[in-house]
Design a protein around this motif. Structure first.
Motif, short mmCIF file in Angstrom:
data_model
loop_
_atom_site.label_atom_id
_atom_site.label_comp_id
_atom_site.label_asym_id
_atom_site.label_seq_id
_atom_site.Cartn_x
_atom_site.Cartn_y
_atom_site.Cartn_z
N HIS A 128 1.52 4.29 1.82
CA HIS A 128 0.40 4.25 0.86
C HIS A 128 0.73 5.06 -0.39
CE1 HIS A 128 -3.45 5.75 -0.81
NE2 HIS A 128 -3.94 4.57 -0.45
N ASP A 129 1.34 6.24 -0.16
CA ASP A 129 1.64 7.14 -1.28
C ASP A 129 2.96 6.79 -1.97
OD1 ASP A 129 -0.67 8.44 -0.57
OD2 ASP A 129 0.34 10.12 0.41
N ASN A 130 3.82 6.01 -1.30
CA ASN A 130 5.13 5.63 -1.86
C ASN A 130 5.29 4.11 -1.73
OD1 ASN A 130 6.57 8.49 -2.12
ND2 ASN A 130 5.52 8.43 -0.14
N PRO A 131 4.49 3.35 -2.47
CA PRO A 131 4.50 1.89 -2.28
C PRO A 131 5.82 1.27 -2.74
CG PRO A 131 3.17 2.49 -4.18
CD PRO A 131 3.53 3.78 -3.50
N THR A 132 6.21 0.23 -2.02
CA THR A 132 7.40 -0.55 -2.39
C THR A 132 7.02 -1.97 -2.80
OG1 THR A 132 7.73 -1.16 -0.08
CG2 THR A 132 8.93 0.76 -0.89
N GLY A 133 5.72 -2.26 -2.78
CA GLY A 133 5.23 -3.57 -3.14
C GLY A 133 3.71 -3.57 -3.12
N PRO A 134 3.10 -4.73 -3.34
CA PRO A 134 1.64 -4.79 -3.42
C PRO A 134 0.94 -4.55 -2.08
CG PRO A 134 2.59 -6.99 -3.52
CD PRO A 134 3.74 -6.03 -3.60
N VAL A 135 1.66 -4.69 -0.95
CA VAL A 135 1.06 -4.50 0.37
C VAL A 135 1.78 -3.35 1.06
CG1 VAL A 135 0.56 -5.56 2.61
CG2 VAL A 135 0.48 -6.95 0.52
N ASN A 136 1.01 -2.46 1.64
CA ASN A 136 1.56 -1.33 2.39
C ASN A 136 2.58 -1.85 3.41
OD1 ASN A 136 1.72 0.69 4.62
ND2 ASN A 136 0.22 1.79 3.36
N GLU A 137 3.75 -1.23 3.45
CA GLU A 137 4.80 -1.71 4.35
C GLU A 137 4.37 -1.64 5.81
OE1 GLU A 137 9.35 -0.49 5.56
OE2 GLU A 137 8.79 -0.42 3.43
N SER A 138 3.56 -0.65 6.18
CA SER A 138 3.06 -0.59 7.55
C SER A 138 2.23 -1.83 7.88
CB SER A 138 2.22 0.67 7.77
OG SER A 138 3.03 1.82 7.86
N VAL A 139 1.43 -2.29 6.92
CA VAL A 139 0.62 -3.49 7.14
C VAL A 139 1.52 -4.69 7.39
CG1 VAL A 139 -1.10 -5.03 6.13
CG2 VAL A 139 -1.26 -2.55 5.75
N LEU A 140 2.60 -4.81 6.63
CA LEU A 140 3.53 -5.92 6.83
C LEU A 140 4.14 -5.89 8.23
CD1 LEU A 140 5.37 -5.90 3.37
CD2 LEU A 140 3.50 -7.40 4.10
N LYS A 141 4.46 -4.69 8.69
CA LYS A 141 5.03 -4.56 10.03
C LYS A 141 4.00 -4.91 11.11
CE LYS A 141 8.60 -1.23 8.73
NZ LYS A 141 9.30 0.02 9.06
N TRP A 142 2.77 -4.46 10.90
CA TRP A 142 1.72 -4.80 11.88
C TRP A 142 1.53 -6.32 11.92
CZ3 TRP A 142 -2.04 -0.87 9.24
CH2 TRP A 142 -1.62 0.44 9.55
N ARG A 143 1.52 -6.96 10.76
CA ARG A 143 1.33 -8.41 10.72
C ARG A 143 2.48 -9.12 11.43
NH1 ARG A 143 -0.45 -9.24 4.36
NH2 ARG A 143 -2.64 -8.58 4.59
N HIS A 144 3.68 -8.60 11.25
CA HIS A 144 4.83 -9.21 11.90
C HIS A 144 4.70 -9.10 13.42
CE1 HIS A 144 9.06 -9.86 13.09
NE2 HIS A 144 9.16 -10.54 11.95
#
Length: 560
Positions: A120-136
């Motif tokens: 959240h504090d160090n974004p690499t894109g428009p969606v939080n990377e943790s969210v992408l991993k959870w979705r995967h």
């Protein structure tokens, strides 16, 4: 989410010798009963064999480690027949298949707030990377028609997360609280409803990843909360946020004892935003589970009524505590349920834990618990067969489960605790071995070691298990006892003993525990009337008890 859906009707064509083969047909979701009695789950932390031995990898020692190393590999699910899963996500997919073929329909997983906050504090894109991993991960569950039970918060740890280095060694090499008492206090101080806090943003991101998927069975709001005022507020507000944003999401909370911090636990149980109530009956008899259920059903008695909500055992079974999985399943399936109806039996379950952690890592539960190693070998074939028997009894077709010849049991001698050095910085290892002289340990088989540790664990709920760092033991030498860490008043001691109590008799120890202590002491064990015995239970170093446990076990031939 809990839905009435078509029965499970298809087959996964899989074999352990070739861990993943292309699926012949798509499975369908298994219908979960409203009383949750056919929840057949496992607590699940993956193992990542491809990372073992690499720099700065300590095994999956925490939820942060699990998700930090989860790589969302595009070929986690093989794209062609005969291909193997790729990446750490591929390991997860493979392991979920093993569990599915064992008859498991649900995995209970832990989420990491510190890792989410870092992204959240160090974004690499428009969606939080943790969210992408959870979705995967959700996508993998959907492919296998496997339910997920995410644990949102967790207060079961002695370690606060390191927020100065959220993805550093500290959070990846040891189990930690989630999000930790300091963060919880800050959220509640900012706004008791969590409005505008990072906790709210985290919850909304979680729901964005899970809530619209059939893979979400329920939210496990918090694992074994110690129910301070701030934690009570966090739990209440978390449930309110979930129900206001996704009313059909199912909510659950798991307490070690139904009577934890009563009457706060009763207030949580009555909350209209809570759908089910979970217990963690780490005891050694069916009566123990019956007692937990009785306590949960009657938690609302002081308010003039029983708890009319489903009850689930979200942790049960732990070989390292001398509760074999076969026994845990037998107890869970056969436990009387008069709260449901005359002659009814059974409670849904998610035992601890599916995977055996990497022997070279810091995973604190790695040796004493788990069913599968990362290469697919199993600790005991009989355990897999016991799970499959329960699945068959609940309607899962035999052709969707393992063939016996495909279950390969590890028969070597290299994967045992004795291979580790005596002097290690591993809390769980030390608490198992601190009381046992190395010469005795070296003479024990793995099975004898497990049995001895199990009975000691029964006792160590109430006494010092050491070693803790103190003036006489600055280097955590496991041959030196630790400090006393147990409660010192009779009321608290009897409360702690209640998890071993018969139903309807709070405050009196079971005859099983009384016989163990009587045998060790050489005199009748009567803590109810003997002040010295109460002192021994609540504040003694009890070294002689520790040393007496091994010959006692040899004489008794195990804790059963």
């Amino acid at each position: 989410m809990l839905r009435s859906i078509a029965p499970f009707v298809s087959t996964l064509a899989l074999a352990l010798s070739a861990p993943v083969v292309a699926q012949q047909t798509e499975p369908s979701w298994e219908s979960i009963d409203p009383d949750l009695r056919n929840v057949r789950g496992m607590c699940y932390l993956p193992v990542y064999p491809s990372l073992e031995g690499t720099a700065d990898y300590y095994g999956v020692a925490s939820s942060t480690a699990m998700w930090h190393e989860y790589d969302m590999h595009p070929n986690a699910i093989p794209q062609t027949d005969g291909a193997l899963p790729q990446g750490t996500a591929g390991h997860v997919y493979e392991q979920l298949i093993w569990l599915k073929k064992m008859g498991i329909n649900t995995v209970r997983i832990w989420i990491s707030f510190p890792l989410w906050e870092y992204h959240h504090d160090n974004p690499t894109g428009p969606v939080n990377e943790s969210v992408l991993k959870w979705r995967h991960f959700v996508y993998l569950c959907e492919k296998l028609k496997m339910y997920a039970m995410p644990v949102i918060w967790d207060s079961l740890s002695f370690q606060e997360p390191d927020y100065l280095d959220p993805i550093g060694i500290g959070n990846r090499s040891a189990w930690h609280c989630n999000p930790g008492d300091d963060r919880i206090a800050g959220f509640v101080a900012q706004d008791p409803t969590l409005a505008g806090t990072k906790a709210e943003a985290y919850l909304l991101d979680l729901m964005a990843a899970f809530s619209n998927s059939d893979a979400l069975l329920m939210w496990d709001i918090m694992n074994e909360p110690h129910l301070s005022p701030d934690i009570h507020q966090l739990i209440t507000s978390t449930m309110a946020i979930i129900k206001s944003n996704s009313p059909s999401d199912y909510t659950n909370i798991g307490l070690l004892w139904a009577e934890d911090a009563f009457p706060v636990a009763a207030e949580i149980a009555r909350d209209p935003n809570l759908d089910s109530f979970a217990i963690h009956p780490y005891g050694h008899t069916r009566a123990n589970i019956e007692a937990h259920i009785w306590d949960a059903v009657n938690i609302d008695d002081l308010q003039g009524g029983h708890l009319d909500k489903p009850i689930l055992a979200t942790e049960i079974g732990k070989p390292g505590w001398a509760l074999e999985y076969q026994d845990a399943l037998d107890f869970a399936v056969g436990v009387p349920r008069p709260d449901i109806g005359p002659g009814e039996t059974g409670i849904g379950f998610t035992p601890w834990t599916a995977m055996i952690g990497w022997a070279g890592g810091q995973f604190p539960f790695k040796e004493t618990d788990g069913i599968f190693w990362g290469d697919g070998l199993v600790r005991e074939k009989e355990v897999v067969e016991a799970f499959m028997q329960v699945a068959r009894s609940q309607g899962v077709p035999t052709d969707q489960l393992w063939d016996r010849e495909d279950i390969i049991e590890y028969t070597g001698t290299g994967r045992v605790v004795q291979d580790l050095p005596i002097h290690v910085d591993d809390w769980d290892y030390l608490t198992n071995l601190a009381w046992m002289p190395a010469t005795q340990m070296a003479q024990m088989s793995w099975e004898e070691f497990q049995e001895a540790c199990g009975v000691f664990r029964m006792v160590s709920f109430f006494i010092d298990v050491g070693p803790l760092s103190h003036a006489d033991n600055p280097v955590n030498d496991p041959t030196i006892p630790g400090n006393v860490i147990s409660p010192t008043d009779l009321g608290t001691m009897l409360f702690m003993l209640d998890f071993l109590c018969p139903p309807n008799e709070p405050g009196f120890i079971t005859e099983e525990l009384r016989l163990i202590m009587t045998s060790i002491l050489g005199e009748p064990f009567m803590p109810e009337t003997n002040a010295i015995h109460r002192t021994w239970l609540t504040g003694g170093m009890l070294d002689q008890w520790r040393l007496a446990l091994l010959p006692y076990l040899v004489l008794r031939q195990g804790p059963y």
